[in-house]
Design an enzyme around this catalytic site. Structure first.
Site, short mmCIF file in Angstrom:
data_model
loop_
_atom_site.label_atom_id
_atom_site.label_comp_id
_atom_site.label_asym_id
_atom_site.label_seq_id
_atom_site.Cartn_x
_atom_site.Cartn_y
_atom_site.Cartn_z
N LYS A 289 -5.67 -18.47 9.31
CA LYS A 289 -6.20 -18.61 10.66
C LYS A 289 -6.98 -19.92 10.77
CE LYS A 289 -6.61 -13.74 11.99
NZ LYS A 289 -7.54 -12.68 12.44
N TYR B 165 -14.35 -3.45 3.58
CA TYR B 165 -13.56 -2.76 2.57
C TYR B 165 -14.44 -1.94 1.63
CZ TYR B 165 -9.71 -5.57 4.22
OH TYR B 165 -8.75 -6.14 5.02
N HIS C 256 -0.24 -4.77 7.49
CA HIS C 256 -1.71 -4.82 7.42
C HIS C 256 -2.24 -3.71 6.53
CE1 HIS C 256 -5.03 -7.14 8.88
NE2 HIS C 256 -5.73 -6.05 9.13
N ARG D 159 -1.64 -12.06 5.30
CA ARG D 159 -1.31 -11.55 6.63
C ARG D 159 0.19 -11.70 6.88
NH1 ARG D 159 -5.93 -14.86 7.17
NH2 ARG D 159 -7.83 -13.73 7.82
N ARG E 95 -2.11 -5.02 3.13
CA ARG E 95 -3.24 -5.95 2.95
C ARG E 95 -4.53 -5.17 2.66
NH1 ARG E 95 -5.29 -11.10 4.40
NH2 ARG E 95 -7.12 -11.10 5.75
N HIS F 151 -10.82 -14.53 4.64
CA HIS F 151 -11.80 -14.18 5.65
C HIS F 151 -12.79 -15.32 5.83
CE1 HIS F 151 -11.14 -9.61 4.91
NE2 HIS F 151 -10.32 -10.09 5.82
#
Length: 306
Positions: free
Chosen positions: A181, A287, A252, A157, A255, A278
């Site tokens: 995150k 995806y 992004h 990210r 990514r 994730h």
């Protein structure tokens, strides 16, 4: 803005503290939650509620109905419903309300747009052009080339890239240590092109931008401080716009492209989930829809009976 009674103000403050300290969410995410919850609690007050017990299913539904009537999009309604469910789940666990109405609150699912994904050949051309520009040994060009190479090689990210320090890079093993995150750390590999771009930036570029404000940041801005997300987005857009025929996208998009190309190359979902950081496999599964849509597009263009 509606002034909140003492009980509802404490509810909001304690919930935000929970998000920041216990769930370790980013400040950006905390601000989004706080804005949604403040709106909800303001609606509770406007409807005559003064305590946390007033946050029931009827109140949640009327708040979302008001948002819908004001023209909020499906994505906004879905996000605000998720914020409300997070609040009521925490409040119930903390003993602030007797029952959690959140699981019974429904909202329209946001329509997920398929992201812009570069073809492998497009990525090759764009990154090659950035490398050719960096051959002039301009420090900023060297940095920009390393930035786009690392973004595409790792799928990190933009915030993760900006947060990288020098000791997060193991060039001998070609690995990055990334803080994602929720403070979750992961290790991400990168290939030879990204390694060569990093070598050029570290040996011939970074020192020219180095100042007392640089600290240990891997990538520096033009004034020597840690590069920010806005600058990275500008860099990516400029690199792609300079390459004819390549779709314009941002970090992004790189990514998304990295994830899609990994899956198209035979990588399994679980491995891609780990690389992208994730929390759940369902996020990575999106995806697979991207690759299926691209397969359908190819079929429509090329099959004689499509």
């Amino acid at each position: 803005m509606t002034e909140l009674p003492a009980d509802l103000e404490r509810l909001c403050v304690d919930f935000v503290r929970h998000l920041r300290l216990e769930r370790n969410l980013s400040e950006h995410t905390v601000r989004a939650y706080r804005g949604d919850v403040t709106s909800l609690l303001g609606h509770v007050v406007d409807c005559g509620g003064v305590e946390a017990t007033a946050v029931d299913l009827r109140m949640l539904r009327s708040w979302l109905a008001m948002q819908h009537g004001a023209g909020a999009s499906r994505a906004t309604l879905a996000r605000r419903a998720a914020s409300a469910r997070a609040l009521t789940s925490w409040a119930h666990t903390a003993g602030r309300i007797a029952h959690d109405p959140g699981p019974r609150l429904s909202a329209p699912s946001p329509r997920r747009r398929l992201p812009v994904v570069l073809r492998p050949a497009d990525a090759e051309v764009a990154l090659g052009a950035a490398g050719a520009g960096a051959a002039q040994a301009d420090p900023v060009a060297l940095r920009d080339h390393a930035v786009v190479e690392v973004l595409y090689a790792t799928g990190v990210r933009v915030a993760e890239l900006c947060g990288l320090d020098l000791d997060d890079v193991d060039r001998q093993a070609r690995l990055l240590r990334v803080s994602g995150k929720g403070g979750r750390e992961r290790v991400v590999p990168f290939g030879l092109p990204a390694d060569r771009a990093l070598e050029a930036w570290l040996s011939s570029g970074r020192g020219h931008l180095l100042t007392s404000a640089s600290s240990a940041a891997l990538f520096l801005g033009a004034r020597g401080g840690r590069i920010n997300q806005r600058s990275v987005r500008r860099v990516v857009h400029e690199v792609l716009r300079a390459t004819p025929g390549v779709p314009d996208t941002g970090p992004h998009g790189l990514r998304h492209s990295a994830a899609t190309h990994l899956l198209e190359g035979g990588a399994d979902l679980r491995s891609v989930q780990e690389l992208l950081g994730h929390a759940t496999l369902s996020t990575t599964q999106f995806y697979t829809h991207v690759t299926v849509e691209r397969l359908k597009a190819i079929h429509d263009r090329t099959h004689p009976r499509s």
